[in-house]
Design a protein around this motif. Structure first.
Motif, PDB file in Angstrom:
ATOM      1  N   GLY A 115      13.002   5.963   2.762  1.00  0.00           N
ATOM      2  CA  GLY A 115      11.733   6.408   3.313  1.00  0.00           C
ATOM      3  C   GLY A 115      11.404   5.607   4.560  1.00  0.00           C
ATOM      4  N   ILE A 116      10.836   6.256   5.558  1.00  0.00           N
ATOM      5  CA  ILE A 116      10.499   5.582   6.806  1.00  0.00           C
ATOM      6  C   ILE A 116       9.246   6.212   7.394  1.00  0.00           C
ATOM      7  CG2 ILE A 116      11.985   7.078   8.209  1.00  0.00           C
ATOM      8  CD1 ILE A 116      12.647   4.612   9.922  1.00  0.00           C
ATOM      9  N   TYR A 117       8.427   5.384   8.040  1.00  0.00           N
ATOM     10  CA  TYR A 117       7.223   5.849   8.714  1.00  0.00           C
ATOM     11  C   TYR A 117       7.444   5.696  10.215  1.00  0.00           C
ATOM     12  CZ  TYR A 117       5.166   5.326   4.078  1.00  0.00           C
ATOM     13  OH  TYR A 117       4.897   5.418   2.734  1.00  0.00           O
ATOM     14  N   PRO A 118       7.804   6.776  10.907  1.00  0.00           N
ATOM     15  CA  PRO A 118       8.115   6.667  12.335  1.00  0.00           C
ATOM     16  C   PRO A 118       6.971   6.148  13.197  1.00  0.00           C
ATOM     17  CG  PRO A 118       8.934   8.741  11.443  1.00  0.00           C
ATOM     18  CD  PRO A 118       8.080   8.124  10.391  1.00  0.00           C
ATOM     19  N   GLU A 119       5.731   6.331  12.757  1.00  0.00           N
ATOM     20  CA  GLU A 119       4.604   5.838  13.547  1.00  0.00           C
ATOM     21  C   GLU A 119       4.572   4.314  13.599  1.00  0.00           C
ATOM     22  OE1 GLU A 119       0.800   8.494  12.980  1.00  0.00           O
ATOM     23  OE2 GLU A 119       2.065   8.638  11.189  1.00  0.00           O
ATOM     24  N   GLY A 120       5.218   3.662  12.638  1.00  0.00           N
ATOM     25  CA  GLY A 120       5.318   2.215  12.662  1.00  0.00           C
ATOM     26  C   GLY A 120       4.173   1.478  12.009  1.00  0.00           C
ATOM     27  N   THR A 121       3.032   2.116  11.864  1.00  0.00           N
ATOM     28  CA  THR A 121       1.874   1.532  11.198  1.00  0.00           C
ATOM     29  C   THR A 121       0.947   2.665  10.794  1.00  0.00           C
ATOM     30  OG1 THR A 121       0.149  -0.177  11.386  1.00  0.00           O
ATOM     31  CG2 THR A 121       0.456   1.256  13.295  1.00  0.00           C
ATOM     32  N   ARG A 122      -0.027   2.372   9.978  1.00  0.00           N
ATOM     33  CA  ARG A 122      -0.922   3.427   9.503  1.00  0.00           C
ATOM     34  C   ARG A 122      -1.815   3.948  10.628  1.00  0.00           C
ATOM     35  NH1 ARG A 122      -0.968  -0.388   5.269  1.00  0.00           N
ATOM     36  NH2 ARG A 122      -2.785  -1.409   6.165  1.00  0.00           N
ATOM     37  N   SER A 123      -2.101   5.239  10.563  1.00  0.00           N
ATOM     38  CA  SER A 123      -3.052   5.836  11.494  1.00  0.00           C
ATOM     39  C   SER A 123      -4.452   5.389  11.117  1.00  0.00           C
ATOM     40  CB  SER A 123      -2.958   7.364  11.429  1.00  0.00           C
ATOM     41  OG  SER A 123      -4.023   7.967  12.149  1.00  0.00           O
ATOM     42  N   GLY A 124      -5.202   4.934  12.104  1.00  0.00           N
ATOM     43  CA  GLY A 124      -6.551   4.461  11.828  1.00  0.00           C
ATOM     44  C   GLY A 124      -7.602   5.544  11.806  1.00  0.00           C
ATOM     45  N   ASP A 125      -7.253   6.736  12.298  1.00  0.00           N
ATOM     46  CA  ASP A 125      -8.264   7.785  12.415  1.00  0.00           C
ATOM     47  C   ASP A 125      -7.803   9.143  11.884  1.00  0.00           C
ATOM     48  OD1 ASP A 125      -6.426   8.553  14.316  1.00  0.00           O
ATOM     49  OD2 ASP A 125      -7.692   8.081  16.042  1.00  0.00           O
ATOM     50  N   GLY A 126      -6.675   9.165  11.189  1.00  0.00           N
ATOM     51  CA  GLY A 126      -6.200  10.410  10.600  1.00  0.00           C
ATOM     52  C   GLY A 126      -5.366  11.276  11.520  1.00  0.00           C
ATOM     53  N   ARG A 127      -5.230  10.877  12.772  1.00  0.00           N
ATOM     54  CA  ARG A 127      -4.397  11.641  13.696  1.00  0.00           C
ATOM     55  C   ARG A 127      -2.939  11.170  13.605  1.00  0.00           C
ATOM     56  NH1 ARG A 127      -7.461  11.367  19.396  1.00  0.00           N
ATOM     57  NH2 ARG A 127      -7.489   9.131  18.872  1.00  0.00           N
ATOM     58  N   LEU A 128      -2.036  11.989  14.117  1.00  0.00           N
ATOM     59  CA  LEU A 128      -0.610  11.667  14.101  1.00  0.00           C
ATOM     60  C   LEU A 128      -0.230  11.068  15.445  1.00  0.00           C
ATOM     61  CD1 LEU A 128       2.087  11.952  12.461  1.00  0.00           C
ATOM     62  CD2 LEU A 128       2.453  14.066  13.760  1.00  0.00           C
ATOM     63  N   TYR A 129       0.380   9.891  15.417  1.00  0.00           N
ATOM     64  CA  TYR A 129       0.709   9.195  16.656  1.00  0.00           C
ATOM     65  C   TYR A 129       2.194   9.291  16.998  1.00  0.00           C
ATOM     66  CZ  TYR A 129      -3.993   7.362  16.986  1.00  0.00           C
ATOM     67  OH  TYR A 129      -5.362   7.259  17.131  1.00  0.00           O
TER      68      TYR A 129
END
Length: 239
Positions: A115-129
């Motif tokens: 499993g991997i999270y390409p964004e690198g960290t959690r989204s702070g506002d619910g948008r996809l980064y």
């Protein structure tokens, strides 16, 4: 063994009973063989609910410090992270990003699910980064298909900065496997890495319905990435 005990005997049934997570497309995850699950990242709860609906062990990489803290707290921490399918980053090379890549490649070569999270960290506002190209490097180095994943409502259950928010029914949607074999031998091309990453992020956006932001989540929060999925596009090819 402890992973399966925690998932299917203790934690799994409790989470299913309380939150009743729904799942779509789980049949797209192969029952055997290596595969990369690339997910959006709304909450720390993501790594609980997404693996919960997969009939196989899903392994994430985590900071080695979680496994080497001394004392009672350290032993509890190591047991918990190991039991929930996480492994320490191999930092023998000194760099976390290089160690994450090396660790995940080793797991994929053993036929496991990463499993991997390409964004690198959690989204702070619910948008996809914007995705970091570590996921592309991993896919091209391993030759393994990538399955895009979208989790929903986990940021309602566990919002940023809170242990718990309110009850909601989380969802997990799996997309079609993405094959990048057409780029075989091109893992050192940063333009290819960006193209592959953007294709993965587009599929995650399509599945999740999130608004897309073309900048890194870590820059929006003014912090360095802390979750699996580091940008390793500038690294030499791993052996």
């Amino acid at each position: 063994m402890t992973y399966w005990l925690l998932k299917f005997v203790f934690l799994g049934p409790l989470l299913k009973l309380v939150f009743r997570p729904w799942v779509s497309g789980a049949e797209k995850v192969p029952l055997e063989g290596p595969v990369i699950l690339a997910s959006n990242h709304l909450s720390y709860a993501d790594w609980l609910f997404m693996p919960l609906v997969v009939p196989r062990r899903v392994t994430f990489v985590a900071k080695a410090e979680y496994f080497h803290t001394p004392g009672i707290k350290g032993r509890f921490q190591k047991t918990f992270f190991s039991s929930t399918g996480q492994v320490p980053i191999d930092r023998t090379g000194g760099r976390a990003s290089e160690g994450a890549l090396r660790t995940q490649l080793r797991l994929l070569r053993k036929g496991e699910v990463c499993g991997i999270y390409p964004e690198g960290t959690r989204s702070g506002d619910g948008r996809l980064y914007r995705g970091r190209t570590g996921v592309a490097r991993l896919a091209l180095e391993s030759g393994v298909p990538v399955i895009p994943v979208a989790v929903t409502n986990t940021n309602v259950i566990a919002p940023p900065g809170k242990v718990f928010g309110r009850f909601a029914r989380p969802g997990v949607t799996f997309g079609r496997p993405l094959d990048f074999s057409r780029y075989d031998g091109m893992a050192d091309d940063r333009y290819i890495l960006r193209a592959v990453t953007d294709e993965i992020m587009y599929e995650i956006m399509r599945l999740s319905g999130q608004e897309y932001v073309d900048r890194y989540a870590s820059r929006s929060k003014n912090v360095e990435p802390t979750e699996p999925g580091p940008d390793v596009s500038d690294l030499p090819k791993a052996s």
